[in-house]
Design a protein around this motif. Structure first.
Motif, PDB file in Angstrom:
ATOM      1  N   ASN B 217       0.806  -1.215   0.000  1.00 53.05           N
ATOM      2  CA  ASN B 217       0.000   0.000   0.000  1.00 53.05           C
ATOM      3  C   ASN B 217       0.839   1.264   0.000  1.00 53.05           C
ATOM      4  OD1 ASN B 217       0.899  -0.057   2.552  1.00 53.05           O
ATOM      5  ND2 ASN B 217      -1.066   0.308   3.535  1.00 53.05           N
ATOM      6  N   SER B 218       2.049   1.180  -0.584  1.00 55.43           N
ATOM      7  CA  SER B 218       2.838   2.391  -0.779  1.00 55.43           C
ATOM      8  C   SER B 218       3.741   2.170  -1.978  1.00 55.43           C
ATOM      9  CB  SER B 218       3.637   2.735   0.488  1.00 55.43           C
ATOM     10  OG  SER B 218       5.012   2.617   0.287  1.00 55.43           O
ATOM     11  N   PHE B 219       3.975   3.257  -2.737  1.00 56.52           N
ATOM     12  CA  PHE B 219       4.822   3.152  -3.933  1.00 56.52           C
ATOM     13  C   PHE B 219       6.249   2.772  -3.547  1.00 56.52           C
ATOM     14  CE2 PHE B 219       1.677   6.510  -5.352  1.00 56.52           C
ATOM     15  CZ  PHE B 219       0.918   5.623  -6.093  1.00 56.52           C
ATOM     16  N   ARG B 220       6.698   3.303  -2.416  1.00 60.66           N
ATOM     17  CA  ARG B 220       8.067   3.024  -1.962  1.00 60.66           C
ATOM     18  C   ARG B 220       8.214   1.536  -1.617  1.00 60.66           C
ATOM     19  NH1 ARG B 220       9.358   5.967   3.129  1.00 60.66           N
ATOM     20  NH2 ARG B 220       7.933   7.427   2.135  1.00 60.66           N
ATOM     21  N   PHE B 221       7.198   0.994  -0.914  1.00 63.55           N
ATOM     22  CA  PHE B 221       7.245  -0.431  -0.571  1.00 63.55           C
ATOM     23  C   PHE B 221       7.296  -1.271  -1.844  1.00 63.55           C
ATOM     24  CE2 PHE B 221       4.897  -0.028   3.794  1.00 63.55           C
ATOM     25  CZ  PHE B 221       6.001   0.658   4.276  1.00 63.55           C
ATOM     26  N   MET B 222       6.530  -0.834  -2.863  1.00 60.35           N
ATOM     27  CA  MET B 222       6.479  -1.598  -4.102  1.00 60.35           C
ATOM     28  C   MET B 222       7.860  -1.657  -4.744  1.00 60.35           C
ATOM     29  SD  MET B 222       4.363  -0.899  -7.572  1.00 60.35           S
ATOM     30  CE  MET B 222       2.818  -0.833  -6.739  1.00 60.35           C
ATOM     31  N   GLU B 223       8.519  -0.512  -4.780  1.00 61.88           N
ATOM     32  CA  GLU B 223       9.842  -0.437  -5.383  1.00 61.88           C
ATOM     33  C   GLU B 223      10.824  -1.337  -4.623  1.00 61.88           C
ATOM     34  OE1 GLU B 223      10.772   3.634  -5.976  1.00 61.88           O
ATOM     35  OE2 GLU B 223      12.681   3.201  -6.951  1.00 61.88           O
ATOM     36  N   ASP B 224      10.830  -1.208  -3.297  1.00 63.94           N
ATOM     37  CA  ASP B 224      11.753  -1.998  -2.472  1.00 63.94           C
ATOM     38  C   ASP B 224      11.456  -3.493  -2.614  1.00 63.94           C
ATOM     39  OD1 ASP B 224      12.709   0.402  -1.641  1.00 63.94           O
ATOM     40  OD2 ASP B 224      11.777   0.348   0.351  1.00 63.94           O
ATOM     41  N   CYS B 225      10.178  -3.832  -2.596  1.00 64.19           N
ATOM     42  CA  CYS B 225       9.772  -5.235  -2.619  1.00 64.19           C
ATOM     43  C   CYS B 225      10.154  -5.892  -3.946  1.00 64.19           C
ATOM     44  CB  CYS B 225       8.275  -5.318  -2.344  1.00 64.19           C
ATOM     45  SG  CYS B 225       7.409  -6.568  -3.254  1.00 64.19           S
ATOM     46  N   ILE B 226      10.030  -5.157  -5.058  1.00 65.74           N
ATOM     47  CA  ILE B 226      10.393  -5.722  -6.357  1.00 65.74           C
ATOM     48  C   ILE B 226      11.904  -5.984  -6.405  1.00 65.74           C
ATOM     49  CG2 ILE B 226      10.558  -5.242  -8.842  1.00 65.74           C
ATOM     50  CD1 ILE B 226       7.857  -3.735  -8.555  1.00 65.74           C
ATOM     51  N   ALA B 227      12.687  -5.007  -5.954  1.00 63.77           N
ATOM     52  CA  ALA B 227      14.145  -5.176  -5.966  1.00 63.77           C
ATOM     53  C   ALA B 227      14.541  -6.419  -5.168  1.00 63.77           C
ATOM     54  CB  ALA B 227      14.816  -3.931  -5.378  1.00 63.77           C
ATOM     55  N   LEU B 228      13.923  -6.565  -4.005  1.00 65.35           N
ATOM     56  CA  LEU B 228      14.233  -7.686  -3.118  1.00 65.35           C
ATOM     57  C   LEU B 228      13.859  -9.025  -3.757  1.00 65.35           C
ATOM     58  CD1 LEU B 228      15.114  -8.104  -0.062  1.00 65.35           C
ATOM     59  CD2 LEU B 228      12.682  -8.334   0.429  1.00 65.35           C
ATOM     60  N   GLU B 229      12.679  -9.099  -4.344  1.00 64.75           N
ATOM     61  CA  GLU B 229      12.189 -10.355  -4.904  1.00 64.75           C
ATOM     62  C   GLU B 229      12.952 -10.737  -6.165  1.00 64.75           C
ATOM     63  OE1 GLU B 229      10.590 -12.711  -3.815  1.00 64.75           O
ATOM     64  OE2 GLU B 229       9.865 -13.842  -5.544  1.00 64.75           O
ATOM     65  N   VAL B 230      13.300  -9.764  -7.006  1.00 62.19           N
ATOM     66  CA  VAL B 230      14.059 -10.056  -8.219  1.00 62.19           C
ATOM     67  C   VAL B 230      15.420 -10.631  -7.826  1.00 62.19           C
ATOM     68  CG1 VAL B 230      15.260  -8.985 -10.174  1.00 62.19           C
ATOM     69  CG2 VAL B 230      12.882  -8.384  -9.691  1.00 62.19           C
ATOM     70  N   GLU B 231      16.042 -10.018  -6.836  1.00 58.58           N
ATOM     71  CA  GLU B 231      17.357 -10.487  -6.388  1.00 58.58           C
ATOM     72  C   GLU B 231      17.251 -11.906  -5.818  1.00 58.58           C
ATOM     73  OE1 GLU B 231      19.337  -7.677  -3.748  1.00 58.58           O
ATOM     74  OE2 GLU B 231      20.641  -9.316  -3.087  1.00 58.58           O
ATOM     75  N   ARG B 232      16.195 -12.140  -5.045  1.00 59.76           N
ATOM     76  CA  ARG B 232      15.992 -13.468  -4.451  1.00 59.76           C
ATOM     77  C   ARG B 232      15.849 -14.524  -5.538  1.00 59.76           C
ATOM     78  NH1 ARG B 232      12.151 -17.307  -2.846  1.00 59.76           N
ATOM     79  NH2 ARG B 232      10.630 -16.313  -4.239  1.00 59.76           N
ATOM     80  N   GLN B 233      15.018 -14.234  -6.553  1.00 62.17           N
ATOM     81  CA  GLN B 233      14.778 -15.220  -7.612  1.00 62.17           C
ATOM     82  C   GLN B 233      16.056 -15.493  -8.423  1.00 62.17           C
ATOM     83  OE1 GLN B 233      11.326 -14.519 -10.060  1.00 62.17           O
ATOM     84  NE2 GLN B 233       9.945 -14.299  -8.338  1.00 62.17           N
ATOM     85  N   ILE B 234      16.798 -14.425  -8.754  1.00 56.55           N
ATOM     86  CA  ILE B 234      18.026 -14.616  -9.541  1.00 56.55           C
ATOM     87  C   ILE B 234      19.049 -15.428  -8.745  1.00 56.55           C
ATOM     88  CG2 ILE B 234      20.008 -13.418 -10.590  1.00 56.55           C
ATOM     89  CD1 ILE B 234      18.057 -11.187 -11.411  1.00 56.55           C
ATOM     90  N   ASP B 235      19.231 -15.061  -7.471  1.00 60.36           N
ATOM     91  CA  ASP B 235      20.176 -15.806  -6.617  1.00 60.36           C
ATOM     92  C   ASP B 235      19.785 -17.280  -6.554  1.00 60.36           C
ATOM     93  OD1 ASP B 235      21.573 -13.558  -6.139  1.00 60.36           O
ATOM     94  OD2 ASP B 235      20.874 -13.257  -4.073  1.00 60.36           O
ATOM     95  N   LEU B 236      18.485 -17.512  -6.387  1.00 56.62           N
ATOM     96  CA  LEU B 236      17.968 -18.872  -6.258  1.00 56.62           C
ATOM     97  C   LEU B 236      18.302 -19.696  -7.512  1.00 56.62           C
ATOM     98  CD1 LEU B 236      16.209 -20.414  -4.185  1.00 56.62           C
ATOM     99  CD2 LEU B 236      14.209 -19.742  -5.493  1.00 56.62           C
ATOM    100  N   ILE B 237      18.010 -19.112  -8.684  1.00 59.02           N
ATOM    101  CA  ILE B 237      18.231 -19.845  -9.941  1.00 59.02           C
ATOM    102  C   ILE B 237      19.723 -20.019 -10.207  1.00 59.02           C
ATOM    103  CG2 ILE B 237      17.807 -19.850 -12.439  1.00 59.02           C
ATOM    104  CD1 ILE B 237      15.291 -18.143 -11.857  1.00 59.02           C
ATOM    105  N   GLU B 238      20.497 -18.972  -9.950  1.00 57.07           N
ATOM    106  CA  GLU B 238      21.939 -19.078 -10.215  1.00 57.07           C
ATOM    107  C   GLU B 238      22.612 -20.071  -9.281  1.00 57.07           C
ATOM    108  OE1 GLU B 238      23.493 -15.069 -10.368  1.00 57.07           O
ATOM    109  OE2 GLU B 238      22.904 -14.874 -12.490  1.00 57.07           O
ATOM    110  N   ASP B 239      22.011 -20.313  -8.123  1.00 57.09           N
ATOM    111  CA  ASP B 239      22.544 -21.318  -7.196  1.00 57.09           C
ATOM    112  C   ASP B 239      21.983 -22.704  -7.505  1.00 57.09           C
ATOM    113  OD1 ASP B 239      23.974 -19.385  -6.004  1.00 57.09           O
ATOM    114  OD2 ASP B 239      22.682 -19.162  -4.230  1.00 57.09           O
TER     115      ASP B 239
END
Lengths: 95, 482
Positions: B217-239
């Motif tokens: 429910n905030s634009f800032r949270f959305m931005e932070d949350c996307i960065a976090l999730e993209v990094e998590r998914q890439i790390d997961l796949i690369e590992d």
């Protein structure tokens, strides 16, 4: 279409209904019977027939945007098993 | 190797109706728990829903604003699941025949690039109640005031490629619904909530497995949350791991996300047409009559702001995006008569303060008239920019209008050239050494040496001398001494 015992178990779980062994067998059979009727209906040619969302050929009436309800919290909460601070209390649920 | 992010959004906007979507209960925010929950909202037996026409009208306005087809026949369905804040054990929503079909929304990025994001469809549905998990003797508390509040759920195609685009898209939707007046846009009250579907893939490949993060429910949270999730998914796949399709919850305060449930155990919603509600059938004339009521939309307002006020595209974007912001700007600019200065104060000091206190412009402690009053005094030379900051601070703290504050704090700028000359003369007379240094210095070094004199004069005037006049008079007098 066939229905398996596992389908009934899954539906019961989704509907939060507890079924015992005997009832599972009985329910599986009853629903299989209903589905057999559906299979007969499936044989009808429905080519070019628009699916209906409702059996009556009527149209929904809409209402004006007006607040018509008043507060009856006391009456509703009098029949609730547990309330506190105006809230309905339920067994703890957290996803 | 390179990764590409693929994002789709599901946006819930509460419609600004007075009553609920299927009952005559009030939708007002912040009332005592369960005082706006009628027999129908509580799912009492024997009640029947009747849809609110205004909710339909608002959803259609949104559809027309995004250039979508409006369904002549739309159907409500039941989405079945168990949760205590949903007393019927199903949500009344639309699936096969939603009111709004495919449309599109244009976004503009910081570098000026424009992009069109396709909308898959938008449908009407009811909101659920609220569960409070504080400790009520080991139980949860349920407030059903929100249950049945009309929502329009807007579903985008997976056309978004990064956090910046996602935020631009979300802001654009916010701008559209607030401009239409169909949603108050108060994110802190949950009036708009965003679910973000995120996956990553190698460019050109099929979509990867996606996760859904709910209820941002905030634009800032959305931005932070996307960065976090993209990094998590890439790390997961690369590992060597695999992304699991699941629903995730993001906590904006701790900047952490966790899995809510995986798809295996996810609900099977068993949708079916709601037998309590007939199909809603609308004709062309009705839809066209709604089109006639559409107010100015954000894109048109953006272009008008550039034309009418001479703003850059970027500035026009900021000022026209939010309907309340646009209204604030236009009111203040008209009242102050100085568009550029008004724009700068709104985008600068005012926005900074609002952001710092997480406040929307609608609830700004300084209103448009007050800001204009201060700018008028800035333009007519009564106060300096430095004093304006003090006046702004005082207005923010509720000390009154600019003129009252200027009077009360004695902030009037001295622009009487006779008085300033006298002060300059006095400072020069008392600064023999500095005057000598100035006289003997290389011409290129002299401008830097003015600071001392200006400082002394401002001190003598208690900060009230008009700085521009001080500079002019000082320079003239010093140069006369050379």
């Amino acid at each position: 279409m066939t229905i398996e015992r596992t389908d009934i178990e899954k539906l019961a779980e989704l509907a939060r209904i507890e079924l015992n062994e005997a009832t599972i067998a009985e329910t599986t059979q009853s629903i299989a019977d209903v589905l057999a009727l559906v299979d007969q209906l499936q044989a009808a040619d429905t080519e070019g027939v628009e699916p209906m969302a409702h059996p009556t050929d009527a149209v929904q009436r809409l209402r004006a945007d007006e607040v018509t309800e008043t507060n009856h919290r006391e009456a509703f909460q009098a029949i609730a098993p547990a309330t506190e601070a105006g809230l309905y209390l339920v067994p703890k649920v957290i996803d | 190797m390179e990764w590409e992010t693929v994002i789709g959004l599901e946006v819930h906007a509460q419609l600004a109706t007075k009553s609920k979507i299927f009952s005559g209960s009030s939708t007002a925010f912040g009332s005592e728990p369960n005082t706006q929950a009628s027999a129908l909202d509580l799912a009492m037996p024997g009640t029947l829903p009747v849809p609110n026409e205004q909710a339909y009208r608002y959803a259609i306005m949104f559809g027309l604003a995004i250039d979508a087809d409006i369904a002549k026949t739309s159907v409500f369905e039941r989405k079945n699941y168990f949760y205590p804040d949903l007393p019927k054990a199903y949500q009344t929503t639309q699936l096969e025949k939603p009111i709004v079909g495919a449309g599109h929304v244009e976004i503009e990025l910081a570098d000026g690039t424009k992009k069109s994001i396709r909308i898959h469809h938008a449908h009407l549905e009811e909101d659920a109640g609220k569960s409070l998990h504080e400790d009520f003797h080991g139980m949860s508390g349920i407030d059903l005031n929100r249950a049945g509040t009309p929502l329009v759920e807007i579903v985008s195609e997976p056309d978004i490629r990064n956090a910046e685009e996602a935020v631009a898209f979300a802001k654009k939707l916010h701008s559209i619904v607030t401009s239409l007046g169909i949603c108050d846009g108060e994110m802190s009250q949950g009036s708009m909530r965003f679910d973000v579907n995120i996956s990553v893939r190698r460019p050109g490949e099929e979509f990867g497995t996606r996760t859904e993060t709910k209820n941002l429910n905030s634009f800032r949270f959305m931005e932070d949350c996307i960065a976090l999730e993209v990094e998590r998914q890439i790390d997961l796949i690369e590992d060597g791991g695999k992304v699991v399709q699941e629903t995730r919850l993001y906590n904006g305060d701790t900047k952490q996300a966790r899995s809510m449930r995986s798809k295996e155990e996810a609900n099977d919603y068993r949708y079916f047409p709601c037998p309590d509600l007939l199909p809603v059938v609308l004709d062309n004339d009705y839809i066209e009559s709604i089109r006639q009521t559409l107010p100015e939309l954000p894109d048109a307002r953006h272009d008008r702001f550039m034309e009418q006020y001479g703003l850059s595209s970027y500035d026009a974007n900021i000022l026209s995006g939010d309907a309340n912001m646009a209204q604030f700007f236009e009111t203040a600019a008209k009242a102050s008569g100085d568009t550029k200065l008004t724009a700068n104060w709104i985008m600068g000091e005012l926005s900074a303060r609002l952001n710092a206190e997480d406040q929307s412009i609608k609830h700004s402690p300084v209103n448009a008239e007050q800001l204009a009053g201060m700018i008028t005094r800035l333009v007519d030379g009564t106060i300096s920019s430095k004093m304006a900051k003090q006046v702004f601070e005082a207005m923010w703290n509720g000390d009154g209008n600019a003129d009252e504050i200027i009077e009360a704090k004695g902030l009037k700028q001295v622009s009487d050239s006779g008085a300033i000359e006298a002060m300059v003369d006095e400072v020069i007379a008392n600064s023999d050494k500095q005057v000598d240094n100035y006289r003997n210095a290389d011409e290129s070094k002299r401008p830097k040496m003015l600071g001392y004199f200006v400082g002394q004069i401002m001190k003598a005037s208690k900060g009230q001398a008009n700085p521009q006049q001080v500079n002019e008079i000082l320079l003239k007098k010093l140069n006369d001494l050379i």
